[in-house]
Design an enzyme around this catalytic site. Structure first.
Site, PDB file in Angstrom:
ATOM      1  N   VAL A  60       0.837  -1.206   0.000  1.00  0.00           N
ATOM      2  CA  VAL A  60       0.000   0.000   0.000  1.00  0.00           C
ATOM      3  C   VAL A  60       0.872   1.256   0.000  1.00  0.00           C
ATOM      4  O   VAL A  60       0.614   2.209  -0.749  1.00  0.00           O
ATOM      5  CB  VAL A  60      -0.965  -0.004   1.212  1.00  0.00           C
ATOM      6  N   ARG A 117      11.639  -0.539   8.313  1.00  0.00           N
ATOM      7  CA  ARG A 117      12.542  -1.342   9.161  1.00  0.00           C
ATOM      8  C   ARG A 117      13.907  -1.487   8.497  1.00  0.00           C
ATOM      9  O   ARG A 117      14.926  -1.383   9.133  1.00  0.00           O
ATOM     10  CB  ARG A 117      11.957  -2.758   9.336  1.00  0.00           C
ATOM     11  N   LYS A 155      -6.780  -1.643  10.155  1.00  0.00           N
ATOM     12  CA  LYS A 155      -8.029  -2.040  10.846  1.00  0.00           C
ATOM     13  C   LYS A 155      -7.761  -2.750  12.150  1.00  0.00           C
ATOM     14  O   LYS A 155      -8.514  -2.618  13.100  1.00  0.00           O
ATOM     15  CB  LYS A 155      -8.913  -2.900   9.944  1.00  0.00           C
ATOM     16  N   GLY A 170     -11.024  -1.428   1.382  1.00  0.00           N
ATOM     17  CA  GLY A 170     -10.046  -0.951   0.398  1.00  0.00           C
ATOM     18  C   GLY A 170     -10.451   0.376  -0.214  1.00  0.00           C
ATOM     19  O   GLY A 170     -10.612   1.374   0.492  1.00  0.00           O
ATOM     20  N   ILE A 211     -13.256   1.325  -1.526  1.00  0.00           N
ATOM     21  CA  ILE A 211     -14.676   1.719  -1.476  1.00  0.00           C
ATOM     22  C   ILE A 211     -14.863   2.745  -0.358  1.00  0.00           C
ATOM     23  O   ILE A 211     -14.499   2.464   0.785  1.00  0.00           O
ATOM     24  CB  ILE A 211     -15.588   0.517  -1.152  1.00  0.00           C
ATOM     25  N   ASP A 250     -10.034 -10.710   9.870  1.00  0.00           N
ATOM     26  CA  ASP A 250      -9.874  -9.441   9.145  1.00  0.00           C
ATOM     27  C   ASP A 250     -11.240  -8.796   8.896  1.00  0.00           C
ATOM     28  O   ASP A 250     -11.440  -7.601   9.159  1.00  0.00           O
ATOM     29  CB  ASP A 250      -9.150  -9.727   7.821  1.00  0.00           C
ATOM     30  N   LYS A 290     -12.918  -5.179  10.445  1.00  0.00           N
ATOM     31  CA  LYS A 290     -13.551  -4.141   9.607  1.00  0.00           C
ATOM     32  C   LYS A 290     -14.997  -3.920  10.036  1.00  0.00           C
ATOM     33  O   LYS A 290     -15.479  -2.785  10.105  1.00  0.00           O
ATOM     34  CB  LYS A 290     -13.483  -4.556   8.125  1.00  0.00           C
TER      35      LYS A 290
HETATM   36  N1  HSE Z   1      -6.467  -8.933   3.283  1.00  0.00           N
HETATM   37  C1  HSE Z   1      -7.552  -8.067   3.026  1.00  0.00           C
HETATM   38  C2  HSE Z   1      -8.506  -8.749   2.077  1.00  0.00           C
HETATM   39  C3  HSE Z   1      -7.156  -6.775   2.351  1.00  0.00           C
HETATM   40  O1  HSE Z   1      -8.204  -9.816   1.543  1.00  0.00           O
HETATM   41  O2  HSE Z   1      -9.583  -8.213   1.870  1.00  0.00           O
HETATM   42  C4  HSE Z   1      -6.837  -5.672   3.264  1.00  0.00           C
HETATM   43  O3  HSE Z   1      -7.875  -5.347   4.111  1.00  0.00           O
END
Ligand code: HSE
Length: 429
Positions: A7, A38, A99, A128, A130, A195, A199
């Site tokens: 990103v 790093r 997130k 992403g 949106i 994940d 979100k």
């Molecule tokens: N790993 C996430 C996905 C993307 O596959 O949607 C970043 O939020």
């Protein structure tokens, strides 16, 4: 900027290639002054930014006198949490795509920002490219929200699409998602539903005006999904999607949040969302149904959200919204979460059973005894004595009753293992 991975590279590219456009739009020239990484030698060799901008000294970014805003695109919680806090304490606005950081520590960081008269913008943390955070916080502000139904993980949606329509195995599809750059560094975060849960915690907090943390969201991933259920779902007219759902029934205070593989009718709009695409279906009391769709992962879509936030800060509207509206979870009360057992939905159950006389009668008697009404019953032709799949779908019913019935069914002699339970979504109109 903190981080120069997928990103970060996209953000650097946009800021370099579109500098004139952004200057024209905002009346200000934006300069990427320093990038914290790093491994400075590797970043300098990448060619993504001028070598003299790369540093491995956090203070040069989060406390630099010549820095107005810090973009955090490194991900993870530590040490980034401390860097973001220091940047805020030093009076720098923060734009973050992180997130996990916000789902776990959002309230504390938002409060720190407020104390120091700066803002946190976080569009890229969910969906992403949106602009779903902006839609919930600005475009739909007139509404009381009834429900969010999201496909919020591109990796899982890619895997499910490829397993359903592409004939791929789970492992092949996951590898392809990783190669394409959608997946997290640790893909178990994607496939376990964690994940999408992070979100959803952020989006549901904004939608319902309550504090919801990532751990409040019950998450089931795609990693345990059996191809057999995808095939039975197909036969019943359903596609399977990993849905992040936040619901609050009109007039009720209770909120229900969860992520799980769900069956939805093939003609629903969300069923048309394929591959790595994300979508968020939002139901507001005044607006009705709205749907946000686009690329939820990957370099340039996520960079689009980060840089749009950055421009929102430069133009002043993002800090104004942050400081003047009571939206973020540092200002709201913890959500009254409905006990999962008391949530209601339609369900799909698959049982593996020896094909013996009386099994169907016993199964339907257990379900009927719990007040569960059946919508469909499906069993393919089999030979007596063989193991066969028995599939039923229910009308709306309490999850607690379905789970208790499943336990009783599992204890029947001819039944092999535990019944599989999958939620069947009937989308609100
Ligand atoms: N790993 C996430 C996905 C993307 O596959 O949607 C970043 O939020």
């Amino acid at each position: 900027m903190i981080g120069l991975g997928t990103v970060g590279g996209g953000v650097a590219k946009l800021l370099r290639d579109e500098a004139d456009l952004y200057a024209q739009r905002t009346g200000r020239r934006i300069e990427l002054r320093r990038v914290l990484v790093r491994n400075a030698a590797k970043a300098r060799a990448s060619g993504l930014v001028e070598p003299d901008k790369v540093t491995d000294d956090p203070g040069a970014v989060v406390a630099g006198d010549d820095i107005d805003m810090v973009i955090e695109v490194a991900g993870g919680i530590d040490p980034v949490r401390a860097f973001v806090a220091r940047a805020l304490e030093n009076g720098k606005h923060v734009v973050t795509a992180n997130k996990s950081l916000l789902a776990a520590h959002g309230p504390a960081l938002f409060a720190t920002a407020r104390q120091h008269n700066v803002s946190i913008a976080f569009e890229a943390s969910c969906g992403g490219g949106i602009p779903c955070v902006t839609a919930l916080t600005c475009g739909l502000m007139a509404n009381r929200m009834d429900g969010l139904y999201g496909i919020l993980n591109g990796t899982c949606n890619y895997i499910l699409t490829e397993m359903t329509a592409g004939g791929k195995t789970y492992e092949q599809a996951l590898k392809e998602a990783q190669d394409a750059g959608f997946a997290e560094a640790d893909p178990t975060l994607d496939v376990s539903g964690a994940d999408a849960a992070q979100k959803l915690a952020i989006l549901a907090s904004l939608a319902f005006g309550v504090k919801i943390e990532g751990d409040d969201v019950h998450a089931v991933g795609v990693d345990g999904l059996d191809l057999k259920d995808i095939a039975f779902g197909d036969e019943l007219g359903f596609d399977v999607k990993l849905l992040a759902i936040a619901e609050r029934w009109p007039g009720e205070k209770w909120v229900n949040v969860g992520v799980q593989p769900c069956f939805i009718k093939k003609d629903e709009l969300l069923a048309q969302v394929k591959g790595p695409f994300n979508a968020l279906s939002v139901h507001g009391h005044a607006v009705g149904h709205t749907l946000y769709y686009g690329q939820g992962a990957g370099q340039m879509p996520t960079a689009s959200a980060v840089v749009s936030d950055l421009l929102g800060v430069v133009s002043g509207w993002a800090p104004a919204a942050f400081s003047n509206l009571n939206l973020t979870p540092d200002l709201t009360e913890p959500a009254p979460l409905l006990d999962r057992a008391d949530t209601e939905s339609a369900y799909y159950l698959r049982m593996e059973t020896l094909d013996e006389p009386g099994v169907m009668a016993k199964v339907t008697s257990i379900l009927g005894g719990k007040g569960i009404s059946l919508s469909t019953v499906l069993q393919h032709e089999s030979k007596a004595g063989e193991v066969v799949s028995l599939v039923v779908t229910t009308h709306m019913t309490r999850l607690g009753d379905v789970e208790e019935a499943a336990k009783e069914i599992a204890a029947l002699g001819p039944i092999q293992g535990e019944p599989v339970i999958i939620r069947v979504i009937e989308m609100p109109a």
